[in-house]
Structure formats: C-alpha cells, structure tokens
Enzyme design. Sequence first.
Site, PDB file in Angstrom:
ATOM      1  CB  SER A  22      -0.984   0.014   1.168  1.00 36.03           C
ATOM      2  OG  SER A  22      -0.325   0.228   2.388  1.00 36.03           O
ATOM      3  CG  ASN A  23       3.533   2.824   2.992  1.00 37.05           C
ATOM      4  OD1 ASN A  23       3.346   4.031   3.179  1.00 37.05           O
ATOM      5  ND2 ASN A  23       3.285   1.911   3.921  1.00 37.05           N
ATOM      6  NE  ARG A 101      15.722 -11.183   5.248  1.00 36.91           N
ATOM      7  CZ  ARG A 101      15.847 -12.286   5.991  1.00 36.91           C
ATOM      8  NH1 ARG A 101      14.794 -12.816   6.578  1.00 36.91           N
ATOM      9  NH2 ARG A 101      17.034 -12.834   6.159  1.00 36.91           N
ATOM     10  CG  LEU A 103      18.639  -3.822   4.963  1.00 42.27           C
ATOM     11  CD1 LEU A 103      18.230  -2.446   4.451  1.00 42.27           C
ATOM     12  CD2 LEU A 103      18.772  -4.816   3.814  1.00 42.27           C
ATOM     13  CG  HIS A 119       9.399   1.806  12.359  1.00 43.64           C
ATOM     14  ND1 HIS A 119       9.649   0.453  12.256  1.00 43.64           N
ATOM     15  CD2 HIS A 119       9.023   2.031  13.643  1.00 43.64           C
ATOM     16  CE1 HIS A 119       9.445  -0.121  13.432  1.00 43.64           C
ATOM     17  NE2 HIS A 119       9.068   0.818  14.286  1.00 43.64           N
ATOM     18  CB  THR A 151      21.956   4.574  10.073  1.00 45.90           C
ATOM     19  OG1 THR A 151      21.082   4.260  11.164  1.00 45.90           O
ATOM     20  CG2 THR A 151      21.779   6.028   9.652  1.00 45.90           C
ATOM     21  CG  LEU A 154      15.835  -2.526  13.473  1.00 42.34           C
ATOM     22  CD1 LEU A 154      15.685  -2.899  12.007  1.00 42.34           C
ATOM     23  CD2 LEU A 154      15.428  -3.689  14.386  1.00 42.34           C
ATOM     24  CD  GLU A 184       2.704   3.086   7.708  1.00 38.69           C
ATOM     25  OE1 GLU A 184       3.342   2.609   6.750  1.00 38.69           O
ATOM     26  OE2 GLU A 184       2.304   2.396   8.660  1.00 38.69           O
TER      27      GLU A 184
HETATM   28  C1  GAR Z   1       3.702  -0.542   6.804  1.00 39.39           C
HETATM   29  O1  GAR Z   1       2.869  -0.318   7.910  1.00 39.39           O
HETATM   30  C2  GAR Z   1       5.128  -0.149   7.104  1.00 39.39           C
HETATM   31  O2  GAR Z   1       5.218   0.972   7.926  1.00 39.39           O
HETATM   32  C3  GAR Z   1       5.624  -1.377   7.816  1.00 39.39           C
HETATM   33  O3  GAR Z   1       5.088  -2.457   7.085  1.00 39.39           O
HETATM   34  C4  GAR Z   1       3.830  -2.045   6.536  1.00 39.39           C
HETATM   35  C5  GAR Z   1       3.860  -2.337   5.054  1.00 39.39           C
HETATM   36  O4  GAR Z   1       2.592  -2.125   4.490  1.00 39.39           O
HETATM   37  N1  GAR Z   1       7.044  -1.421   7.845  1.00 39.39           N
HETATM   38  C6  GAR Z   1       7.731  -1.926   8.871  1.00 39.39           C
HETATM   39  O5  GAR Z   1       7.223  -2.418   9.845  1.00 39.39           O
HETATM   40  C7  GAR Z   1       9.249  -1.840   8.716  1.00 39.39           C
HETATM   41  N2  GAR Z   1       9.882  -2.040   9.959  1.00 39.39           N
HETATM   42  P1  GAR Z   1       2.450  -1.955   2.914  1.00 39.39           P
HETATM   43  O6  GAR Z   1       3.125  -3.163   2.289  1.00 39.39           O
HETATM   44  O7  GAR Z   1       0.974  -1.963   2.684  1.00 39.39           O
HETATM   45  O8  GAR Z   1       3.120  -0.682   2.506  1.00 39.39           O
END
Ligand code: GAR
Length: 228
Positions: A22-23, A101, A103, A119, A151, A154, A184
């Site tokens: 979705s992002n 993942r 890194l 995040h 960076t 994490l 987001e």
């Molecule tokens: C989002 O909420 C993003 O912030 C999170 O995964 C989701 C992905 O949703 N990311 C993390 O937790 C990274 N640590 P999406 O695939 O619908 O964009």
Amino acid sequence: MDPEYVFLPKSRLAVLVSGRGSNLQAIMSACASGQIPATDVVAVISNRPQAPALALAAAAGIPSPCVDHRRFADRSSFDAALRAQIDDFAPDHIALAGFMRQLTPAFAQHYAGRMVNIHPSLLPAFPGLHTHAQALGEGVKLHGATVHFVTADLDAGPIIVQGAVPVLAQDDVASLAARVLAVEHRIYPQALAWLVSGRLRIEQGKVTIDGEKASGISPCVWPGTEDL
Ligand code: GAR
C-alpha cells in the site's frame, strides 16, 4: 539551444518491498501525479516471491524482480545479491516500503543518505516488530509513523517526518494499524518529494529541510492538521 528542447533526466527511485504494497501504491501515485517531482519508480524489488506488491508493480509496467532471502546462507550473501540487483537499475534513491529484512551495516553504508524507510511508530518509541501491539500495551495516547534515513542501526536513522494519530479507548491492533497506515500514505510521498528535490540535509544526526523556516512547512502531521 531552445529551452523547449532541454530535458533534465528524471530521478530514479527503487522501492524495496516484502508484502502488501500500500505504501508502494501511494509512492507510485505520487510519482504519477507529480507530488514526487520528476521521478520514475525504476524497480520494485522484493525478498518474498509471493509479495502482492510485486503484482502491483508489474501491473504498472515496472520491473519487479525478487531476491528470495531463503536462497542465501547468511545475511551478508543475501545483502550482496540484493545490492547487485538494486545497482543494476542505477537508482538515485531507494525507499523501503514494508521491507521486512534487517540489513547489514555494509549495505546501509553503501546507500548512506540515499535510502529511506517508513516505520509504523513514532520513533524512537517502538522500533522493531509489532509496533501497534506495543503501543496498545504501553497505553500511549499518541501513536504514528516515521520516515527516516536508513543507517546501520535498526529503525534509528535521522528522522525526516513523523505523523501522529490518537489512540482511542476502543482500538485494537487492526483499527490502530489502519489509522496509522492512512498517515503513512501521506508522509511517505512528502518525505520522498523533499529527498528527490535535494532539500534534505543531515547535520549531527538531525535532518533539516531547505526552506523549512522560511516557508512554514512542517515535518510533522497530526490530527486536524492541513496537508503538508
Ligand atoms: C507498513 O505499515 C510499514 O510501515 C511497515 O510495514 C507495513 C507495510 O505495508 N514497515 C515496517 O514495519 C518496517 N519495519 P504496505 O506493504 O501496505 O506498505
């Protein structure tokens, strides 16, 4: 030369995904509309072959290879293959959009200042996984999302923009996650617009945005605020 015939190259953005996308969709739409100016998503790369985000990219005609982490013996050999795949597309910037993942420091260093992540918490609160459950467990009254530079540490790189949402008494993980996700989708395109326009500076671990003071733009969003 006639100015009509001067073409500036578009900036090249690679997006790393592991899941729903979705992002990624918000980023692709913002590139198409020009909210993220003069930028093409040149590749969407996943570590999971089944990630629905890959299908979204393919439907948009964007190359969408997978570097399946399960094929690699350790983190550094996976990161080396991922880095080679990314660099094949010669991106100017890399956006992690639900890329799940961790890194290696060498990988983060290779893309220092060019790679950002979203995040789902108001960092430095709740790094890592299960952020919405953590927020509910702590009883915080505000929760949200953060876009930051990547960076070696994490979820700890310099913060670019944050969006806050209220935590309501009737919330469960799903309702809180949905409210955070909406924010987001607002803050990630905004952060990327600043990044590709060269407006972000990192000084002593803190980010400033060119023109921030003069134009009154704000790197934070909370309930009731107008669009940035
Ligand atoms: C989002 O909420 C993003 O912030 C999170 O995964 C989701 C992905 O949703 N990311 C993390 O937790 C990274 N640590 P999406 O695939 O619908 O964009």
